[in-house]
Design an enzyme around this catalytic site. Structure first.
Site, PDB file in Angstrom:
ATOM      1  CD  GLU A  47      -2.914  -1.358   5.832  1.00  0.00           C
ATOM      2  OE1 GLU A  47      -3.211  -2.254   6.637  1.00  0.00           O
ATOM      3  OE2 GLU A  47      -2.316  -0.327   6.172  1.00  0.00           O
ATOM      4  CG  HIS A  70      -0.376   0.119   2.531  1.00  0.00           C
ATOM      5  ND1 HIS A  70      -0.061   1.326   3.109  1.00  0.00           N
ATOM      6  CD2 HIS A  70      -0.015  -0.828   3.440  1.00  0.00           C
ATOM      7  CE1 HIS A  70       0.448   1.113   4.315  1.00  0.00           C
ATOM      8  NE2 HIS A  70       0.502  -0.182   4.544  1.00  0.00           N
ATOM      9  CG  ASP A  95      -2.887   4.125   2.498  1.00  0.00           C
ATOM     10  OD1 ASP A  95      -2.365   3.044   2.147  1.00  0.00           O
ATOM     11  OD2 ASP A  95      -3.775   4.177   3.374  1.00  0.00           O
TER      12      ASP A  95
HETATM   13 ZN   LIG Z   1       0.940  -1.015   6.419  1.00  0.00          ZN
END
Ligand SMILES: [Zn+2]
Length: 459
Positions: free
Chosen positions: A154, A88, A90
């Site tokens: 996430e 992820h 983010d």
């Molecule tokens: Zn993480």
């Protein structure tokens, strides 16, 4: 052998890899802040662009009311298995005043790189980008087909990941999956995460009177709801302070794996910020790993007790608490809630009225048994690069995307690993990545593609 040349190529490109990781880390892609949505999108576009430069096909997917998800693939090895890598892009916010370096300006100190997202999770998927690049630069191809999923939500609990799976199921099609957002028990001990604990909450309410009354008039004559609440909670724990109901039996494989994980008093002391003179709870007949990952636990996370500045000289009519329960992997939160509720309802202290009800929505845990040729293949890749095979570890908390992958793709080999270590302080101030761990992870990935390509290649 080409895998050796590719491994050397990845090593030679390490400074380049580090530079590109640092450039990603300068994007404050914080998914929980609506004003940062444009940073998440900018980083997603940037990553998709870089993946195309590497020689993959890549798309930025967008659903309404959701942050973007990047997919990419290289499918030019017909007859070979397909590996999917999840990561992820983010970040958690980085507002803590304790940051010693600018959180969005990656800073190297000794053998660690400091910056929000350095290990959670940009270092995770960048370690794959580096391995892919080394293969394509050195060999012109990959030893297996490869898909990448890089999520943008996430850190807010992957609320739309299943919608993405439903909207573009083809980008999730694979024979094995590497989910790279987990921790290693030490910078030189590679971890394979096989379990998560579930999480639920109970609200415990004790009623003793129909109104608050003066403690000078009635103290010593009628029950104190607050004391009854404390006696009830105390009833749930053993003399060490651990939840004594709802414990589960652990199979031998996990029991033995737990003893191999290096969690001793120094690690617990540093990780849990224990004060001098305060010891960890004694282990008795179980390992630290078993207590942390594989047994249920309870924490009192809220009470109705007034703070000192709001005290009054009264017996309160009611006292209440929220109990946070971590269910053992494989144990349903409903089962744990019901044994705890039963213990609380039995024989109320002083005859008070006791009520127990669920609070919030539960999240189930996850228990995975690694089996099939993918795991020995992964062990070979780690043995060659870290000098030891993967050690089975658990996570005491819950990760929504893991539970989702487990539910949707639990019949496939799921390799949960990552580049974090206990000093990473993911989600806290001064998050950092151990550069030795990062370099070894890139090397392991180079070999993992080769090992999985061969191990899963036979029909
Ligand atoms: Zn993480």
């Amino acid at each position: 052998m080409s895998v050796e040349r590719v491994a050397q190529r990845a090593e030679a490109q390490f400074q380049d890899t580090l530079d590109s990781l640092c450039s990603y880390l300068r994007h404050p892609a914080i998914s929980s802040k609506p004003e940062r949505a444009s940073d998440v999108l900018a980083l997603a576009n940037r990553v998709a662009h870089d993946l195309r430069e590497l020689g993959l096909e890549s798309t930025v997917h967008e659903l309404p009311d959701a942050l973007p998800l990047v997919s990419a693939h290289w499918m030019l090895a017909p007859g070979r298995p397909t590996l999917l890598v999840y990561g992820h892009l983010d970040l958690q916010p980085a507002d803590e005043p304790e940051w010693e370096t600018p959180p969005h300006e990656p800073t190297r100190r000794g053998e660690r790189l400091f910056g929000r997202g350095a290990a959670d999770d940009m270092g995770g998927w960048v370690s794959h980008l580096a391995a892919i690049r080394a293969w394509l630069d050195e060999d012109g191809s990959l030893p297996c087909n490869l898909r990448l999923i890089i999520e943008g939500e996430e850190e807010i609990g992957s609320p739309n990941l299943e919608r993405y799976m439903d909207a573009w199921p083809e980008v999730f099609e694979a024979d094995a999956m590497v989910l790279t957002d987990c921790e290693n028990p030490a910078p030189d001990v590679p971890g394979l995460t096989v379990s998560l604990r579930g999480l639920c909450e109970l609200e415990l309410v004790v009623d003793a009177l129909s109104a608050d009354v003066h403690s000078g008039l009635w103290g010593g004559m009628v029950p104190d709801a607050g004391l009854a609440l404390m006696r009830l909670i105390d009833r749930l724990t053993d003399e060490d302070g651990r939840l004594k109901v709802g414990r589960v039996a652990i199979d031998d494989a996990r029991r033995v794996a737990g003893t191999k994980v290096p969690i001793g008093e120094p690690e617990i002391r540093a990780g849990a910020r224990l004060l001098d003179g305060v010891p960890p709870l004694p282990n008795r007949d179980k390992s630290s790993a078993e207590w942390l990952w594989w047994q249920p636990a309870m924490t009192v996370i809220a009470t109705s007790f007034a703070p000192p500045e709001k005290k009054k000289n009264a017996l309160r009519r009611r006292a209440s608490a929220i109990l946070s329960l971590r269910a053992a992997p494989g144990q349903s939160t409903a089962d744990l809630s019901s044994v705890v509720t039963e213990a609380l309802m039995k024989d109320p202290p002083f005859g008070v009225h006791v009520n127990v009800r669920p609070h919030g929505s539960p999240g189930e845990g996850w228990l995975y048994t690694p089996r099939g040729p993918a795991f020995p293949a992964a062990d070979r890749a780690y043995l060659a690069t870290w000098g030891r095979p993967l050690v089975q570890v658990g996570i005491g908390g819950s990760i929504p995307f893991v539970a989702l992958f487990g539910r949707r793709f639990g019949d496939k080999p799921l390799i949960l690993n990552g580049v974090m270590d206990p000093a990473t302080t993911a989600h806290g101030p001064n998050e950092s990545l151990h550069l030795g761990t990062f370099a070894k992870s890139i090397q392991a990935n180079v070999r993992l593609y080769d090992e999985l390509g061969r191990a899963l290649g036979a029909p």
